[in-house]
Motif scaffolding. Structure first.
Motif, PDB file in Angstrom:
ATOM      1  N   GLU A  65      15.939  18.178 -60.270  1.00 20.39           N
ATOM      2  CA  GLU A  65      14.669  19.037 -60.670  1.00 20.39           C
ATOM      3  C   GLU A  65      14.340  19.555 -62.015  1.00 20.39           C
ATOM      4  O   GLU A  65      13.253  19.905 -62.196  1.00 20.39           O
ATOM      5  N   THR A  66      15.277  19.088 -62.956  1.00 19.51           N
ATOM      6  CA  THR A  66      15.146  19.362 -64.254  1.00 19.51           C
ATOM      7  C   THR A  66      14.971  18.247 -65.211  1.00 19.51           C
ATOM      8  O   THR A  66      16.061  17.494 -65.129  1.00 19.51           O
TER       9      THR A  66
ATOM     10  N   PRO B 191       9.943  15.233 -61.150  1.00 18.40           N
ATOM     11  CA  PRO B 191       9.555  15.876 -62.324  1.00 18.40           C
ATOM     12  C   PRO B 191       8.973  15.078 -63.472  1.00 18.40           C
ATOM     13  O   PRO B 191       8.045  15.660 -64.200  1.00 18.40           O
TER      14      PRO B 191
ATOM     15  N   THR C 272      11.601  22.553 -65.303  1.00 17.99           N
ATOM     16  CA  THR C 272      12.013  22.593 -63.707  1.00 17.99           C
ATOM     17  C   THR C 272      10.936  22.454 -62.873  1.00 17.99           C
ATOM     18  O   THR C 272      10.210  23.156 -63.035  1.00 17.99           O
TER      19      THR C 272
ATOM     20  N   LYS D 117      10.039  22.228 -58.763  1.00 12.76           N
ATOM     21  CA  LYS D 117      10.313  22.383 -57.253  1.00 12.76           C
ATOM     22  C   LYS D 117       9.325  22.310 -56.292  1.00 12.76           C
ATOM     23  O   LYS D 117       8.222  22.747 -56.625  1.00 12.76           O
TER      24      LYS D 117
ATOM     25  N   ASP E   4      20.814  17.948 -62.707  1.00  5.84           N
ATOM     26  CA  ASP E   4      20.094  18.887 -61.890  1.00  5.84           C
ATOM     27  C   ASP E   4      18.658  17.895 -61.852  1.00  5.84           C
ATOM     28  O   ASP E   4      18.023  17.824 -62.457  1.00  5.84           O
TER      29      ASP E   4
ATOM     30  N   SER F 261       9.444  26.334 -64.130  1.00  5.75           N
ATOM     31  CA  SER F 261       9.994  26.935 -65.273  1.00  5.75           C
ATOM     32  C   SER F 261       9.785  25.737 -66.452  1.00  5.75           C
ATOM     33  O   SER F 261       9.919  24.356 -66.172  1.00  5.75           O
ATOM     34  N   TYR F 262       9.313  26.158 -67.846  1.00  2.00           N
ATOM     35  CA  TYR F 262       8.908  25.347 -68.759  1.00  2.00           C
ATOM     36  C   TYR F 262       9.471  26.123 -70.067  1.00  2.00           C
ATOM     37  O   TYR F 262       8.654  27.048 -70.343  1.00  2.00           O
TER      38      TYR F 262
ATOM     39  N   ARG G 231      16.839  12.562 -67.960  1.00  5.64           N
ATOM     40  CA  ARG G 231      17.036  13.319 -66.683  1.00  5.64           C
ATOM     41  C   ARG G 231      18.430  14.256 -66.888  1.00  5.64           C
ATOM     42  O   ARG G 231      19.078  13.925 -67.837  1.00  5.64           O
ATOM     43  N   THR G 232      18.595  15.395 -66.260  1.00  4.87           N
ATOM     44  CA  THR G 232      19.883  15.858 -66.143  1.00  4.87           C
ATOM     45  C   THR G 232      20.531  15.959 -64.996  1.00  4.87           C
ATOM     46  O   THR G 232      20.140  15.187 -63.935  1.00  4.87           O
TER      47      THR G 232
ATOM     48  N   VAL H 185      12.112  21.884 -71.927  1.00  9.41           N
ATOM     49  CA  VAL H 185      13.015  21.803 -70.607  1.00  9.41           C
ATOM     50  C   VAL H 185      12.387  22.295 -69.344  1.00  9.41           C
ATOM     51  O   VAL H 185      11.714  23.428 -69.562  1.00  9.41           O
TER      52      VAL H 185
END
Length: 141
Positions: A83-84, A7, A111, A113, A81, A119-120, A78-79, A109
């Protein structure tokens, strides 16, 4: 077989594409069903774009509105998750129509995959583009 970008790497690549004004390549970073959201969008502006084609339509004229020169101060967090990511950054340049300075702070934020943005959520400051004479991509007014 190509290994998909992580990511943070994908996000930084996307910033380079925006600086190059290569909107089609930036849109290609998106999943076909990706979602772009603007939680702070002013009335009359899009709050949610669903699908790569809707995002492409929205971004198509971006360089005609905003001439971005740099993205200084990019911080990618980094989170829990993998991917996020959460991104803090500034975009600087000029608003094309008014030839006035553009200096916007963002928190996003994002994500990813399988190497594509799914997702943005873009938390930008709508007050900065509601100044008299300002015009910005996405306005429907």
């Amino acid at each position: 077989m190509t290994i998909p970008m992580a990511p943070a790497e994908l996000y930084r690549h996307g910033l380079r594409l925006l600086l190059e004004k290569n909107i089609p390549a930036w849109v290609d970073l998106w999943d076909e069903d990706g979602v772009l959201e603007f939680p702070f969008a002013p009335q009359g502006w899009p709050e949610r774009l669903e699908g790569r084609q809707a995002i492409a339509d929205y971004m198509r004229h971006y360089p005609d509105h905003v001439d971005v020169h740099d993205f200084p101060d990019v911080k990618i967090h980094r989170t829990t998750d993998s991917e996020t990511i959460v991104v803090e950054m500034r975009g600087v340049g000029r608003l094309v129509v008014t030839d006035s300075p553009f200096d916007m702070t963002y928190i996003a934020v994002v994500t990813v995959k399988d190497g594509r943005i799914i997702s943005y959520r873009d938390y930008w400051n709508p007050i900065a583009v509601q100044q008299p004479g300002a015009d910005f991509v996405g306005a429907t007014r």
